[in-house]
Structures are given as C-alpha cells and as structure tokens.
Design a protein around this motif. Structure first.
Motif, PDB file in Angstrom:
ATOM      1  N   LEU A  55       0.813  -1.215   0.000  1.00 40.96           N
ATOM      2  CA  LEU A  55       0.000   0.000   0.000  1.00 40.96           C
ATOM      3  C   LEU A  55       0.848   1.267   0.000  1.00 40.96           C
ATOM      4  CD1 LEU A  55      -2.808  -0.990   2.560  1.00 40.96           C
ATOM      5  CD2 LEU A  55      -2.750  -1.312   0.079  1.00 40.96           C
ATOM      6  N   HIS A  56       2.143   1.132  -0.222  1.00 40.73           N
ATOM      7  CA  HIS A  56       3.015   2.304  -0.273  1.00 40.73           C
ATOM      8  C   HIS A  56       2.996   2.895  -1.686  1.00 40.73           C
ATOM      9  CE1 HIS A  56       5.457   0.840   3.469  1.00 40.73           C
ATOM     10  NE2 HIS A  56       4.204   1.141   3.736  1.00 40.73           N
ATOM     11  N   THR A  57       1.827   3.373  -2.065  1.00 44.77           N
ATOM     12  CA  THR A  57       1.614   3.986  -3.379  1.00 44.77           C
ATOM     13  C   THR A  57       1.011   5.368  -3.178  1.00 44.77           C
ATOM     14  OG1 THR A  57      -0.620   3.055  -3.582  1.00 44.77           O
ATOM     15  CG2 THR A  57       1.212   1.707  -4.417  1.00 44.77           C
ATOM     16  N   PRO A  58       1.028   6.216  -4.215  1.00 37.91           N
ATOM     17  CA  PRO A  58       0.469   7.572  -4.064  1.00 37.91           C
ATOM     18  C   PRO A  58      -0.965   7.595  -3.548  1.00 37.91           C
ATOM     19  CG  PRO A  58       1.725   7.422  -6.086  1.00 37.91           C
ATOM     20  CD  PRO A  58       1.673   6.036  -5.521  1.00 37.91           C
ATOM     21  N   MET A  59      -1.830   6.721  -4.094  1.00 34.48           N
ATOM     22  CA  MET A  59      -3.234   6.723  -3.690  1.00 34.48           C
ATOM     23  C   MET A  59      -3.393   6.499  -2.190  1.00 34.48           C
ATOM     24  SD  MET A  59      -6.427   4.454  -5.126  1.00 34.48           S
ATOM     25  CE  MET A  59      -5.818   2.877  -4.526  1.00 34.48           C
ATOM     26  N   TYR A  60      -2.657   5.548  -1.640  1.00 38.21           N
ATOM     27  CA  TYR A  60      -2.792   5.234  -0.218  1.00 38.21           C
ATOM     28  C   TYR A  60      -2.015   6.223   0.655  1.00 38.21           C
ATOM     29  CZ  TYR A  60      -4.966   1.051  -2.000  1.00 38.21           C
ATOM     30  OH  TYR A  60      -5.807   0.186  -2.661  1.00 38.21           O
ATOM     31  N   PHE A  61      -1.019   6.866   0.087  1.00 36.89           N
ATOM     32  CA  PHE A  61      -0.341   7.955   0.799  1.00 36.89           C
ATOM     33  C   PHE A  61      -1.328   9.089   1.051  1.00 36.89           C
ATOM     34  CE2 PHE A  61       1.841  12.095   0.274  1.00 36.89           C
ATOM     35  CZ  PHE A  61       2.576  12.096   1.449  1.00 36.89           C
ATOM     36  N   PHE A  62      -2.095   9.445   0.031  1.00 32.28           N
ATOM     37  CA  PHE A  62      -3.110  10.492   0.188  1.00 32.28           C
ATOM     38  C   PHE A  62      -4.224  10.028   1.124  1.00 32.28           C
ATOM     39  CE2 PHE A  62      -1.671  11.655  -4.287  1.00 32.28           C
ATOM     40  CZ  PHE A  62      -0.826  12.661  -3.841  1.00 32.28           C
ATOM     41  N   ALA A 119      -8.445  12.962  -6.592  1.00 34.42           N
ATOM     42  CA  ALA A 119      -9.106  12.904  -7.901  1.00 34.42           C
ATOM     43  C   ALA A 119      -8.078  13.050  -9.021  1.00 34.42           C
ATOM     44  CB  ALA A 119     -10.163  14.003  -8.005  1.00 34.42           C
ATOM     45  N   TYR A 120      -7.095  13.924  -8.814  1.00 33.51           N
ATOM     46  CA  TYR A 120      -6.021  14.087  -9.806  1.00 33.51           C
ATOM     47  C   TYR A 120      -5.206  12.801  -9.922  1.00 33.51           C
ATOM     48  CZ  TYR A 120      -1.683  15.680 -11.959  1.00 33.51           C
ATOM     49  OH  TYR A 120      -0.576  15.791 -12.778  1.00 33.51           O
ATOM     50  N   ASP A 121      -4.966  12.149  -8.789  1.00 27.98           N
ATOM     51  CA  ASP A 121      -4.236  10.878  -8.779  1.00 27.98           C
ATOM     52  C   ASP A 121      -4.973   9.824  -9.594  1.00 27.98           C
ATOM     53  OD1 ASP A 121      -2.254   8.871  -7.509  1.00 27.98           O
ATOM     54  OD2 ASP A 121      -4.210   8.061  -6.946  1.00 27.98           O
ATOM     55  N   ARG A 122      -6.289   9.732  -9.429  1.00 25.39           N
ATOM     56  CA  ARG A 122      -7.083   8.770 -10.202  1.00 25.39           C
ATOM     57  C   ARG A 122      -7.112   9.139 -11.687  1.00 25.39           C
ATOM     58  NH1 ARG A 122      -6.604   4.510  -8.961  1.00 25.39           N
ATOM     59  NH2 ARG A 122      -4.733   5.521  -8.182  1.00 25.39           N
ATOM     60  N   GLY A 213     -12.154  21.193 -10.026  1.00 21.39           N
ATOM     61  CA  GLY A 213     -11.042  20.304 -10.364  1.00 21.39           C
ATOM     62  C   GLY A 213     -11.448  18.842 -10.299  1.00 21.39           C
ATOM     63  N   ILE A 214     -12.252  18.496  -9.287  1.00 19.63           N
ATOM     64  CA  ILE A 214     -12.734  17.111  -9.161  1.00 19.63           C
ATOM     65  C   ILE A 214     -13.653  16.750 -10.318  1.00 19.63           C
ATOM     66  CG2 ILE A 214     -14.163  15.566  -7.767  1.00 19.63           C
ATOM     67  CD1 ILE A 214     -13.112  17.023  -5.283  1.00 19.63           C
ATOM     68  N   ILE A 221     -11.853  11.125 -16.754  1.00 19.22           N
ATOM     69  CA  ILE A 221     -11.792   9.706 -16.405  1.00 19.22           C
ATOM     70  C   ILE A 221     -12.918   8.939 -17.099  1.00 19.22           C
ATOM     71  CG2 ILE A 221     -12.165   8.071 -14.503  1.00 19.22           C
ATOM     72  CD1 ILE A 221     -10.642  10.048 -12.702  1.00 19.22           C
ATOM     73  N   VAL A 222     -14.131   9.475 -17.042  1.00 18.00           N
ATOM     74  CA  VAL A 222     -15.271   8.813 -17.676  1.00 18.00           C
ATOM     75  C   VAL A 222     -15.068   8.720 -19.178  1.00 18.00           C
ATOM     76  CG1 VAL A 222     -17.744   9.012 -18.179  1.00 18.00           C
ATOM     77  CG2 VAL A 222     -16.904   9.448 -15.858  1.00 18.00           C
TER      78      VAL A 222
END
Length: 312
Positions: A55-62, A119-122, A213-214, A221-222
C-alpha cells in the motif's frame, strides 16, 4: 465602542445541539460512540497503510493523510462538546473559541483539498497509466500535500487575524455546538465587511475551485473509460474510483446540505444537527468507505489484525 477592544468579553456560550436536559445523556452517548469509531477507524486505516508495503503507493499515501485530517477534524469540535455536556456547562473561552475556528477551518478545507488531489491521482492513473509512476513520484506527492497545508495555514491565519480586530459583547451566545466562523461573525458588535469579503473569496478559491477540479478530473476519467473495449476493463476502472467518488459525494453532499439548511431554515437547532453530518458522520464513514470497497485495504487490514491477534 472601539474596534479591537477585547476586554469586554472573556468567553462565549455554546448553546449546543439541544438545550433539553433529558436529551443530554443520549446526545453524549451517541457523540462519544461516533467519536471513538471515527478515531479508531481512521487510526486503523493509517496503521494498515504504514504496515503493508503493497500500500506504499500515491493513492494510499493520500488516503493516510485524509484519515489523519479526519481524526483532527472531528477532534476539533466533539471533545469540547462532550466536556460541556458532562460538566453541564456551555462556556468556551475567547482564545479557545478562536482556536477552534482556526483549526476547524484548516481541517475542513484540507479535507476538500485532499479529495481534489486524490481525484487528480485517479485521473493520472486511468488516463495516463504508462506514465503514472513517473508523474506521481514521491516528491510530487509530498509537495502536493505540503502545498495544501501551506495555503490553508495562511488563509486560516488571515481569517483569525481579521477576526481578532472585531469587538464582541459580554454574554455572547453562539447558537451552535462549536465556534464556526460564520456564526461568530454574526455576533460581532463591530463592522464585519472585510471579514465577510475575505470569507466569500476564500469560499470561491478554496471551495468551488477544488470542486471544479474534481468534476474536470472525473469527466476526463469517464471519457477515457468509455473508450475501453472490454466490459471487464470498464468495471475495473470504475471500481478503482468508487471509494473516492463515495467520499467526495459524502463530503460535498453534507457540506451543501448544511449550507442550504442554514439558508432555508432559521432554526439554530436544525442547523446544528445538519452540521453533525459533515463534522462527525462524514469522518466516521470514510474508513468504512475505503475499507469495505477496496480489496487491497481489506487484505492488508486482515493481515494486520492477524499479526496483532495473540497466538493460541
């Protein structure tokens, strides 16, 4: 009455959610339970992310930062209210009230900023998957979080400095369970024009722009997901955004609900009850949203609990 003369008031009175003495034990029990669930749930998310290298990834860091902010957010208001209910008091000191306003603003705005960063990460993960680890490198992730803290720290400090220039009268009652900027401004005896201008500007810059921004990120994304041919690929892409979309909907839904309820009704009790949704309920539900809808988090949480369980 001179502006800036603060010798006339040493404390404010928080009227709370309800003044009915028979409801106080119920309110105390419900809020204490929700607060404990919030703290323990978010702490568990943080410990799970720290302890599992997967889980040491950007998404889980945020996400770990969001959980920390949620703990601080609810801790800004609930403990003081619980103490007042238990002690059957309503007072909060002048300094204590301003401190509560300051930290409430910081963590409320940070919640929105972190949801925008996530949201930017996704967006990068789905729209630019081949360059994801290059773009979302540890340096950028840390810089984004630090930038959020830096901006909100100074904006909140500006509001407090402007607030300290106002004069308040003795026996000022706040029809709420915590010191909120808008409620405190209503009770000032001096002119609040500059304060209101600063508040509206900050709302647009730090509230509306992150939401835009979101929306922009998810529109891209869609659009990107719809170009994926296999149905399974579309489902997998959507599932990675499901938890975050739920958290965004909960945060902005409850915030807008409080705003419209305050605008439509003049009942301070109804407004206070509505505020419980985004100050207590929202931080409490976020750990469940991210753990129940995320296989990686559920797996890591299971491994953490199995290590913590005593051996037979």
């Amino acid at each position: 009455m001179e502006a800036g003369n603060h010798t006339e008031v040493s404390e404010f009175l928080l009227l709370g959610i309800s003044e009915d003495p028979e409801l106080q034990p119920l309110i105390f029990g419900v809020l204490l339970s929700m607060y404990l669930v919030t703290v323990l749930g978010n702490l568990l998310i943080i410990l799970t992310i720290i302890s599992d290298s997967h889980l040491h990834t950007p998404m889980y860091f945020f996400l770990s930062n969001l959980s920390f902010v949620d703990i601080c957010f609810t801790s800004t208001t609930v403990p003081k209210m619980l103490v007042n209910i238990q002690a059957q008091r309503k007072d909060i000191s002048y300094i204590g009230c301003f401190t509560q306003v300051y930290f409430f603003m910081i963590f409320a705005l940070l919640e929105g900023f972190l949801l925008t960063v996530m949201a930017y990460d996704r967006f990068v993960a789905i729209c630019h998957p081949l360059h994801y680890m290059v773009i979302m490198n540890p340096r950028l992730c840390g810089l984004l979080v630090l930038m959020c803290w830096f901006i909100i720290f100074w904006v909140s400090l500006l509001h407090i400095l402007l607030l300290r220039q106002l004069t308040f009268c003795i026996g000022t009652e706040i029809p709420h369970f915590f010191c909120e900027l808008t409620e405190v401004l209503k009770l000032a005896c001096s002119d609040t024009l500059i304060n209101n201008i600063a508040m509206y500007v900050a709302t647009v810059l730090l509230g509306v722009f992150p939401l835009i921004g979101i929306v922009f990120s998810y529109s891209q994304i869609v659009s990107s997901i719809m170009r994926i041919s296999p149905a399974g690929g579309k489902y997998k892409a959507f599932s990675t955004c499901g938890s975050h979309l739920s958290a965004v909907s909960l945060y902005y839904g409850t915030s807008l609900g409080v705003y419209f309820s305050s605008a439509v009704t003049h009942s301070s009790q109804r407004s206070s009850i509505a505020s419980v949704m985004y100050t207590v309920v929202n931080p409490m539900l976020n750990p469940f949203i991210y753990s129940l809808r995320n296989k990686d988090v559920k797996g890591a949480l299971g491994r953490l609990l199995s290590r913590a369980a005593p051996c037979p």
